[in-house]
Each structure stands twice: as C-alpha cells, then as structure tokens.
Write an enzyme that holds these catalytic residues in place. Structure first.
Site, short mmCIF file in Angstrom:
data_model
loop_
_atom_site.label_atom_id
_atom_site.label_comp_id
_atom_site.label_asym_id
_atom_site.label_seq_id
_atom_site.Cartn_x
_atom_site.Cartn_y
_atom_site.Cartn_z
CG ASP A 229 12.44 33.74 34.95
OD1 ASP A 229 12.63 33.50 36.16
OD2 ASP A 229 11.51 33.22 34.30
CD GLU B 245 8.29 31.32 38.74
OE1 GLU B 245 7.31 30.95 39.41
OE2 GLU B 245 8.24 32.29 37.94
#
Length: 386
Positions: free
Chosen positions: A77, A140
């Site tokens: 991400d 994350e």
C-alpha cells in the site's frame, strides 16, 4: 503477460506504480499480477486475505522447503495523493531530470520491484541450499494492520527462517532498531448549556485541554527520567497530540470533545504505565466536575524493533551494505511484528530515502534502484552457503 525474464527492474516498478493501492483500498489486482509473475518463476505462493474484502497479503517461496531461508518483506500500500501538488501523474512512473517519479517509488514499491528481481535471480539458480521467501502485506501505512493475518498464518504453519529484511527506504543502510507506536483516543463528555451561563454546563473542551496538559507533563517526564538510547535522533520516547475535535457552535458549552494522541516508544518501553497514568488523571478530573466523563481507547499499536548488535544475521547483512555499525530509525515498520510473531532476527534495509516518502513528487533514483537489485541478489547469494 510478458515473461518475467523480459522485464527490467524499472519495467517492474512501472507496473507496480500503475496499481493505485492506496491504504484502506483494495489491492487484489496488484496481488494478482505479482502472484502470476511469481508462479511463472515456479514460486510456491500462498495468499492470505485481510479483514476487508479485496485486500490480501501474499507469501511466496522459491527453493527447498527448509527452515533456514531468508524473508524479503514489503508492504503493497501507499499513502493518498489528494491535496498534494504533484507535477506528474502519481500513478504513472515518470522519468525526469534523472529521477523516477511516482507514488510509492521510494516507499516502498521500489523495493518490491527489487524483490521480484531477486525472485527471478533465485529461480535461475540450480542448487539453492535454503529458500528465498517474499512477504507482501497490505495496509501498513495505517499502523501495520494488514500483516497480522499473514504472520498468524505463518505461525500456525510452523514457519521458521534465518532472518528477515524489511525493505523500507534506508538508503541501503542496515537498521537494527526502531521505536514502537501506540495511537489512542481520549473522548471527553461534558454537559451542554447556553454560553450565557456556562456554569450550568460542563465544558468538554476544557476537560480535553486538561488531558492535553497531562500528556505534555508525561512527555516531559519521558524526556527527563525515562529510558534513553542515544542511537536515535530523538533518544527518548515521545507523546504528542495530533488531533482535537470538539464543539458545535460558539454559543453552546460543548458536551463532547475528542483528542487523538500517539506514543513513539523506545523498544522495550511498556505503554501500560503511561495509559494507567492518563486514566488516573482522567478519574481525578471527572471527580472535580459534575457531569464529566472521560474514556480512553487504544486505536492501534505495533512494537518497536530491537535486533541485538551481536546477531549473526545482522552482521551478514552489514557485510553486504558495508556498514561498520547498525543504524536506528525514527519511523516504524512491520519489523517488530515479524520479530515478535516469528522470533527471527530482522534488519530494515532498502533503497531510496524516507525523506521523500508521503510527499508530492516522490521519487527514487535509477542508480538507487540498481543498487537495490545488487543488494537483494547478494542476499540470495547467502542462500547458497551455510
């Protein structure tokens, strides 16, 4: 699909950047592409779903099924781009003035591209003594929340490894430690009243400001008498308020105010005594004010990382990077979770710079990307020897 052998590391990064895997959104298409790439190399792939639909972790292995492999790990991400003054399309890799621009180029799809090159390099070797593992997580950037399901799955499967490299951008310096984080919310409840007679109410914003003062007091105590580690730029644990929301109109005594704060804790520092102090002070404040009520809720937490200086795996990585001593970083990673769940040594090391992360016109240099490839290929070479 183009054969993996035909794609350069730049080509791979271009493909990865084109997937707009902003945190809190789906990453399934990116995981599909990566899994196809890895399966074409002969990798054993295992997809682990997250809590939300369309979000996945991916764990892949190349080489023999032995317990002494090495994990290369990264998150898929990226942070949002809204409101940032980009001069290029953030989701199209753009080369300009010797730089490769794109969201995630440094943080951390640059390393993901290097990981895929490492997988191809490992697959080309006829006799690996130990496996190369690739771990790709989701979400994350909102507090290392996605990786938990993958790590729990690995624990259930009895996974073991020689060590793990988290490829966050460190300029390819070997990092053995970082602080942990706890994010929390304080919700202050009061009693609404007309501002013409505020004594008839209980001002929730007033309660909140008193709690902010308590946090500032605890911060001063951490600085003056708490644990210190001079390896860090800020050598003590920190607490700070980042968000306050309260009130609906100027002529109404507010009955609700929310404060969000975070702790950045040196490895080994327990947040519980600090939270207990906050709750004790909240009880005292409420006892002094009729109608007052304060709730404190932990929103997210992840541990710090501390890989001992004597770790053999750390020194193996340092021999590759040329570091005489490991570094420490102020930002957090998934490294502490890998260490806690799997009980393996973890080193944070990857190409690019964290100073470019989360900003408009994020970039990585082509030479940094190539240095990242050389680094991961040397990690793969470690799998050929005991």
């Amino acid at each position: 699909m183009t054969s993996p052998s035909d794609l350069s590391v730049r080509d791979i990064l271009e493909r990865l950047i084109a997937f707009p895997t902003v945190c809190r959104t789906e990453n399934a298409e990116l995981i599909d592409w990566m899994e196809a790439f890895l399966r074409d190399l002969g990798a054993r792939c295992h997809r682990v779903p997250g809590r939300e639909a369309g979000r996945f972790n991916l764990f892949a292995s190349i080489g023999p099924d032995t317990p002494d492999g090495i994990v290369l790990s990264a998150h898929s991400d990226v942070v949002p781009v809204e409101g940032q003054p980009w001069t290029t399309d953030p989701f199209a890799l753009t080369e300009r003035d010797g730089k490769l621009y794109g969201r995630g180029s440094s943080d951390m799809k640059g390393f993901v591209a290097c990981m895929l090159v490492a997988a191809r390099y490992a697959a080309s070797k006829s006799e690996l003594r130990a496996p190369l593992h690739l771990a790709i997580s989701h979400d994350e950037e909102i507090g290392c929340v996605g990786v938990h399901s993958m790590l729990r799955d690995l624990v259930v499967r009895g996974f073991q490894a020689r060590g793990c490299v988290i490829g966050e951008p460190t300029g390819l310096r070997a990092v053995s430690g970082h602080k942990g984080k706890l994010a929390a919310r304080i919700v202050c409840h009061g009693l609404a009243a007309h501002s013409a007679n505020p004594a008839r109410g209980c001002n929730a914003i007033g309660l909140a400001t008193d709690m902010v003062k308590v946090i500032e007091l605890l911060q001063e105590e951490l600085k003056e008498t708490g644990a210190h580690d001079d390896h860090y730029e800020v050598p003590f644990s920190t607490m700070q308020v980042g968000l306050i929301r309260g009130g609906v109109a100027l002529n109404i005594v507010p009955d609700l105010c929310e404060v969000q704060f975070e702790m950045r804790l040196l490895p080994g520092v327990d947040p519980k005594p600090l939270l207990d102090r906050l709750r004790l002070e909240a009880d005292r404040l409420c006892a002094e004010r009729p109608h007052a009520r304060i709730e404190i809720e932990t929103l997210n937490t992840y541990p710090g990382l501390h890989t001992p200086d004597g770790s053999a795996f750390l020194h193996e990585i340092m021999r590759i990077t040329g570091d005489n001593a490991p570094s420490r970083i102020g930002f957090g990673t998934e490294g502490g979770l890998f260490s806690e769940y799997l009980d393996i040594p973890v080193v944070v090391c990857g190409p690019g710079s964290i100073d470019r992360a989360h900003k408009a016109d994020e970039f990585i240099l082509p030479e940094e990307l190539q240095a990242g490839v050389r680094f991961v290929e040397q990690v793969v070479d470690m799998l050929e020897r005991p």
